[in-house]
Design a protein around this motif. Sequence first.
Motif, mmCIF file in Angstrom:
data_model
loop_
_atom_site.group_PDB
_atom_site.id
_atom_site.type_symbol
_atom_site.label_atom_id
_atom_site.label_comp_id
_atom_site.label_asym_id
_atom_site.label_seq_id
_atom_site.Cartn_x
_atom_site.Cartn_y
_atom_site.Cartn_z
ATOM 1 N N ARG A 133 -10.712 5.218 2.710
ATOM 2 C CA ARG A 133 -9.997 6.488 2.586
ATOM 3 C C ARG A 133 -8.958 6.464 1.486
ATOM 4 O O ARG A 133 -8.350 7.486 1.185
ATOM 5 C CB ARG A 133 -9.321 6.835 3.920
ATOM 6 C CG ARG A 133 -10.281 7.309 4.984
ATOM 7 C CD ARG A 133 -9.558 7.888 6.185
ATOM 8 N NE ARG A 133 -10.500 8.390 7.178
ATOM 9 C CZ ARG A 133 -11.023 9.598 7.166
ATOM 10 N NH1 ARG A 133 -10.704 10.448 6.189
ATOM 11 N NH2 ARG A 133 -11.864 9.987 8.099
ATOM 12 N N ASP A 135 -6.111 5.372 1.622
ATOM 13 C CA ASP A 135 -4.821 5.734 2.197
ATOM 14 C C ASP A 135 -4.038 4.450 2.477
ATOM 15 O O ASP A 135 -4.581 3.483 2.971
ATOM 16 C CB ASP A 135 -4.993 6.533 3.485
ATOM 17 C CG ASP A 135 -5.712 5.774 4.580
ATOM 18 O OD1 ASP A 135 -6.617 4.972 4.246
ATOM 19 O OD2 ASP A 135 -5.381 5.957 5.753
ATOM 20 N N ASP A 149 -2.598 6.319 6.791
ATOM 21 C CA ASP A 149 -2.267 7.554 7.492
ATOM 22 C C ASP A 149 -3.377 8.589 7.447
ATOM 23 O O ASP A 149 -3.211 9.707 7.935
ATOM 24 C CB ASP A 149 -0.984 8.156 6.915
ATOM 25 C CG ASP A 149 -1.100 8.473 5.425
ATOM 26 O OD1 ASP A 149 -2.227 8.382 4.882
ATOM 27 O OD2 ASP A 149 -0.082 8.809 4.816
ATOM 28 N N LYS A 151 -4.629 10.056 4.810
ATOM 29 C CA LYS A 151 -4.571 10.877 3.606
ATOM 30 C C LYS A 151 -4.679 9.977 2.380
ATOM 31 O O LYS A 151 -4.022 8.944 2.305
ATOM 32 C CB LYS A 151 -3.257 11.667 3.547
ATOM 33 C CG LYS A 151 -3.074 12.670 4.677
ATOM 34 C CD LYS A 151 -1.750 13.413 4.520
ATOM 35 C CE LYS A 151 -1.557 14.442 5.633
ATOM 36 N NZ LYS A 151 -0.263 15.163 5.493
ATOM 37 N N THR A 152 -5.498 10.378 1.426
ATOM 38 C CA THR A 152 -5.612 9.571 0.225
ATOM 39 C C THR A 152 -4.276 9.520 -0.507
ATOM 40 O O THR A 152 -3.520 10.492 -0.516
ATOM 41 C CB THR A 152 -6.688 10.126 -0.725
ATOM 42 O OG1 THR A 152 -6.359 11.477 -1.050
ATOM 43 C CG2 THR A 152 -8.055 10.078 -0.081
ATOM 44 N N ASP A 153 -4.007 8.385 -1.121
ATOM 45 C CA ASP A 153 -2.737 8.191 -1.808
ATOM 46 C C ASP A 153 -2.707 8.828 -3.187
ATOM 47 O O ASP A 153 -1.678 8.775 -3.867
ATOM 48 C CB ASP A 153 -2.434 6.696 -1.930
ATOM 49 C CG ASP A 153 -2.059 6.090 -0.578
ATOM 50 O OD1 ASP A 153 -1.592 6.845 0.284
ATOM 51 O OD2 ASP A 153 -2.234 4.873 -0.408
ATOM 52 N N PRO A 155 -4.272 12.562 -5.108
ATOM 53 C CA PRO A 155 -4.934 13.827 -4.774
ATOM 54 C C PRO A 155 -6.270 14.053 -5.463
ATOM 55 O O PRO A 155 -6.908 15.084 -5.240
ATOM 56 C CB PRO A 155 -3.908 14.872 -5.226
ATOM 57 C CG PRO A 155 -3.181 14.204 -6.352
ATOM 58 C CD PRO A 155 -3.089 12.763 -5.968
#
Length: 379
Positions: A133, A135, A149, A151-153, A155
């Motif tokens: 991911r 993340d 978390d 969410k990708t680090d 965008p």
Amino acid sequence: MTITTTKKLIGITAAAGLLVALAGCGSAPTGSTSSGGAAAAGFKPCIVSDDGGWNDKSFNQSAKEGIDKAAKELGVQAVEVESSSANDYAPNLDNLVSEGCTFIIAVGFKLSADTVASAKANPKINYAIIDDRADNEGATGADGKPTGDGKTDAPNIKPLLFDTVQAAYLGGYAAAAWSDAAGVNKVGTFGGLQIPPVTIFMDGFIDGVKKFNTDKGKSVATFGWDVAGQSGAFTGGFAANDTAKQTAQGILDQGVDVVLPVGGPIYQSASAAIKDSGKSTVMLGVDSDLAVSDPSVASQVLVSIMKRIDMAVYDAVKAASSGSFDTAPYVGTLENQGVGLSSFHDFESKLPAGLTGELDALQKSIIDGSLKVTSPSSP
């Protein structure tokens, strides 16, 4: 490290015969049914392998086949960079940026931190990463579980993920049925590195054996992985070397007649150990249809637990080429044909009676949700 440019189509591995687990619904990346079509002006797809290299007959090779097919149809040239060690990851990504790539695919969990860094430094370039991911830069805890978390680090990264536990569950059930029919009642597994893309196979395999035991009132024993404790046998890498062969031998010494090696080329070490034993032990392949990608071991491969990395990469490239790139994670499942079992090939006529029907019923139950199959490493 080497840089090559795509010049020909490498055919995507096709599972012949009964495709036990490739039944479809659900959403895959756009473009899965398209053929041909021009890419947007200046579109340049690129890919970097992990240290397993393009000829691993598995993970990296499948990704390469996907980008090759897409590039052929789009009439563009793909830049492909092969890594020989982890030290190559960051320089290889830098090289792809310098080459003017507009879409960069990183093959594997191990490239996560370097991919995030590259994506942050180059926000106008689109990225995808397989089996991660991206993340928290791919961080894991001491138990090997992801600590990110969700969410990708960066965008501009699209994760290409696979809920492989679903297909591995079917593989474990099939392995148990095979071993039970032979009167051995012992199966085992071992992995390369203890990372989520590896342990998810092992979780599903062991749970599938348990399902067989429960349904049939049997007692097929498992070796090499403890699902509850998330601990087991690992080689420490993905190279087909003496350590991998010794690890395989340790599982074979338990008396198993089915073994699942998880980690690209380490299947070669398992094959060698089986040959040395003089026994008729069979293997399960991972990622690609191993009996097709490496015919030299076809006589030892009962079935393969497939991740359609080729399809996910192909679809992602086609989507990016038309300007419809998005960063929503793709998750391959039984439902959308992203994971599944290959054909049993020459073993099909030797399978226990009723097994293929049982696998089909299990698949349907997983897809409709009446049978919950999951792993701590599920995406």
